[in-house]
Design a protein around this motif. Structure first.
Motif, PDB file in Angstrom:
ATOM      1  N   HIS A   1       0.852  -1.194   0.000  1.00  0.00           N
ATOM      2  CA  HIS A   1       0.000   0.000   0.000  1.00  0.00           C
ATOM      3  C   HIS A   1       0.880   1.233   0.000  1.00  0.00           C
ATOM      4  O   HIS A   1       2.036   1.189   0.462  1.00  0.00           O
ATOM      5  CB  HIS A   1      -0.905  -0.012   1.241  1.00  0.00           C
ATOM      6  N   GLU A   2       0.363   2.321  -0.515  1.00  0.00           N
ATOM      7  CA  GLU A   2       1.138   3.562  -0.551  1.00  0.00           C
ATOM      8  C   GLU A   2       1.512   4.054   0.845  1.00  0.00           C
ATOM      9  O   GLU A   2       2.475   4.796   1.015  1.00  0.00           O
ATOM     10  CB  GLU A   2       0.351   4.650  -1.291  1.00  0.00           C
ATOM     11  N   ARG A   3       0.764   3.608   1.868  1.00  0.00           N
ATOM     12  CA  ARG A   3       1.099   3.975   3.249  1.00  0.00           C
ATOM     13  C   ARG A   3       2.160   3.044   3.841  1.00  0.00           C
ATOM     14  O   ARG A   3       2.682   3.331   4.912  1.00  0.00           O
ATOM     15  CB  ARG A   3      -0.154   3.946   4.128  1.00  0.00           C
TER      16      ARG A   3
ATOM     17  N   ARG B   1      -4.654   0.004   5.137  1.00  0.00           N
ATOM     18  CA  ARG B   1      -3.743  -0.651   4.188  1.00  0.00           C
ATOM     19  C   ARG B   1      -4.339  -1.916   3.572  1.00  0.00           C
ATOM     20  O   ARG B   1      -3.686  -2.555   2.739  1.00  0.00           O
ATOM     21  CB  ARG B   1      -2.417  -0.973   4.884  1.00  0.00           C
TER      22      ARG B   1
ATOM     23  N   LYS C   1       7.283  -0.036   1.268  1.00  0.00           N
ATOM     24  CA  LYS C   1       7.519   1.308   0.757  1.00  0.00           C
ATOM     25  C   LYS C   1       8.928   1.735   1.152  1.00  0.00           C
ATOM     26  O   LYS C   1       9.258   1.786   2.343  1.00  0.00           O
ATOM     27  CB  LYS C   1       6.489   2.283   1.336  1.00  0.00           C
TER      28      LYS C   1
ATOM     29  N   ALA D   1       8.294   7.829  -6.543  1.00  0.00           N
ATOM     30  CA  ALA D   1       7.174   7.435  -7.392  1.00  0.00           C
ATOM     31  C   ALA D   1       7.585   6.367  -8.402  1.00  0.00           C
ATOM     32  O   ALA D   1       6.804   5.470  -8.713  1.00  0.00           O
ATOM     33  CB  ALA D   1       6.616   8.661  -8.112  1.00  0.00           C
TER      34      ALA D   1
ATOM     35  N   GLN E   1       7.594   2.965  -6.765  1.00  0.00           N
ATOM     36  CA  GLN E   1       6.234   2.476  -6.526  1.00  0.00           C
ATOM     37  C   GLN E   1       5.613   1.933  -7.807  1.00  0.00           C
ATOM     38  O   GLN E   1       4.918   0.908  -7.795  1.00  0.00           O
ATOM     39  CB  GLN E   1       5.388   3.610  -5.950  1.00  0.00           C
ATOM     40  N   ARG E   2       5.888   2.598  -8.934  1.00  0.00           N
ATOM     41  CA  ARG E   2       5.360   2.100 -10.203  1.00  0.00           C
ATOM     42  C   ARG E   2       6.014   0.754 -10.578  1.00  0.00           C
ATOM     43  O   ARG E   2       5.368  -0.123 -11.137  1.00  0.00           O
ATOM     44  CB  ARG E   2       5.617   3.119 -11.315  1.00  0.00           C
TER      45      ARG E   2
ATOM     46  N   GLN F   1       4.292  -1.912  -8.574  1.00  0.00           N
ATOM     47  CA  GLN F   1       2.965  -2.176  -9.125  1.00  0.00           C
ATOM     48  C   GLN F   1       3.068  -3.030 -10.382  1.00  0.00           C
ATOM     49  O   GLN F   1       2.319  -4.004 -10.559  1.00  0.00           O
ATOM     50  CB  GLN F   1       2.255  -0.865  -9.441  1.00  0.00           C
TER      51      GLN F   1
END
Length: 392
Positions: free
Chosen positions: A204-206, A246, A352, A358, A361-362, A365
């Motif tokens: 999750h981004e968090r 999350r 994270k 960014a 994160q990509r 994903q």
């Protein structure tokens, strides 16, 4: 006191080694700095590979594990607000993992050793090893006002990352490899039903989250946190709110909360010592290597270390062959490094990392989407998760 093998450390690896040797009629004494109650109070991993299950069965302590443990045929990856199942059983041709807490493994081994009348010395002060590079090694310790000596043929260092055995080796004789991760895991144990019947690993981004369990009524949850965080900063309510945030909407809605029984923050690191043999001293488990808990490999690596070491020592005494002990370090390290790779990869995939931004994160994903969409990728993950063969 005289014995064939002196084992330093009465955690699961030391106790399992003692059980393997006892079954083969080889004398061993276990020396432990802490009390038995302290050893049992450690809250640790709970996912067992088939190799570990087989070793526990081999020494005759698997009955309660099979009765109370939870067999898991898969787990779920959660990202982008949805869950995707990794079918361990189907992808590996019928292999699975067993959810059974390390505390319970330790208790079963401890009870069996006590029932057999085998010697374990708890609360031993000033434990020290001597002569490991000679043919007359020994272990000394203080109990009360007296210093005791255990003369032996071999010393097994099963005393953990901060133990005396690895620390007794001159730095020039070993090589260490280490990676420290820039975050920790905040873990909570609660007397609540698990949110899912299988584990959920969440990206999750968090930050990362993990939904695990010890039984049908005892749950273990984790969220990624800063290394600067302190347990006192996290109320139960704050933890549950962060965990919900999350998870996917369905899991968040089903989550049953309650007071925490135990709450702690654990830093994450990867660490390996080479070699794992120094003369008549052998290192096993956390004394030789640490993995981040993401891949559930710590206890399993310790078990396979002592499986290899125990069988090598049995070969030495029963067959008068030194082949097993001579090749112990190389055989163990082959498996250790593959488990380190998987644990590092899984940690990198799910957490994270502040420095990646960014773009990182990509990339996560994209890799997650490829993983759940590719049977070949899922098979690779499943094979590593259930555990590579003992000689893998």
């Amino acid at each position: 006191m005289r014995t064939q093998v002196a084992i330093v450390g009465a955690g699961p690896s030391g106790l399992l080694l003692g059980a393997l040797l006892a079954k083969a009629g080889i004398d061993a004494v276990i020396v432990e700095q802490r009390s038995a109650e302290y050893v049992l109070g450690r809250i640790r991993a709970g996912v067992l590979e088939q190799v570990t299950v087989d070793l526990l069965d081999e020494v005759g302590v698997g009955e309660r594990m099979h009765r109370e443990g939870l067999k898991h045929d898969g787990f779920e990856l959660c990202f982008g607000g949805a869950r995707h199942r990794i079918d361990l059983y189907g992808l590996t041709g019928g292999k699975r993992v067993m959810v059974y807490g390390q505390t319970e493994v330790t208790r079963d081994l401890m009870n069996a050793r006590h029932a057999a009348g085998l010697p374990t010395i708890y609360e031993a002060d000033n434990v020290a090893i001597h002569g490991w590079d000679t043919d007359r090694p020994s272990v000394t310790y203080r109990k009360g006002d007296e210093t005791h000596t255990i003369e032996c043929d071999f010393i097994a260092g099963c005393d953990g990352f901060h133990g005396v055995c690895r620390a007794s080796i001159p730095p020039a004789k070993l090589q260490t490899f280490e990676k420290v991760y820039p975050f920790g895991w905040l873990g909570v144990l609660s007397r609540t039903p698990p949110v899912s019947h299988e584990l959920i690993y969440a990206n999750h981004e968090r930050g990362f989250a993990l939904c695990s369990m010890r039984s049908h009524t005892l749950s273990r949850y984790y969220v990624q946190c800063s290394l600067d965080d302190r347990v006192e900063q996290w109320s139960d309510e704050m933890f549950w709110d962060e965990l919900r945030a999350r998870l996917d909407p369905e899991a968040a809605a089903k989550l049953v909360t309650g007071p925490s029984i135990e709450k702690s923050i654990a830093p994450l690191r990867s660490f390996v010592t080479e070699p794992m043999r120094f003369g008549r001293l052998f290192l096993a488990g956390d004394a030789a290597h640490i993995v981040p808990p993401t891949g559930a490999k710590g206890l399993n690596l310790a078990a396979t270390d002592v499986g290899l070491l125990g069988h090598a020592l049995i070969e030495h005494y029963h067959e008068k062959s030194s082949a097993g002990i001579d090749h112990y370090s190389a055989r163990a390290l082959r498996r250790v490094w593959k488990a380190e790779r998987f644990s590092w990869w899984f940690t990198t995939l799910m957490h994270k990392f502040p420095e990646t931004g960014a773009f990182g994160q990509r990339m996560q994903q994209a890799e997650l989407e490829y993983l759940v969409g590719s049977q070949a990728a899922r098979t690779t993950m499943a094979e590593n998760y259930v555990g590579l063969p003992l000689e893998g």
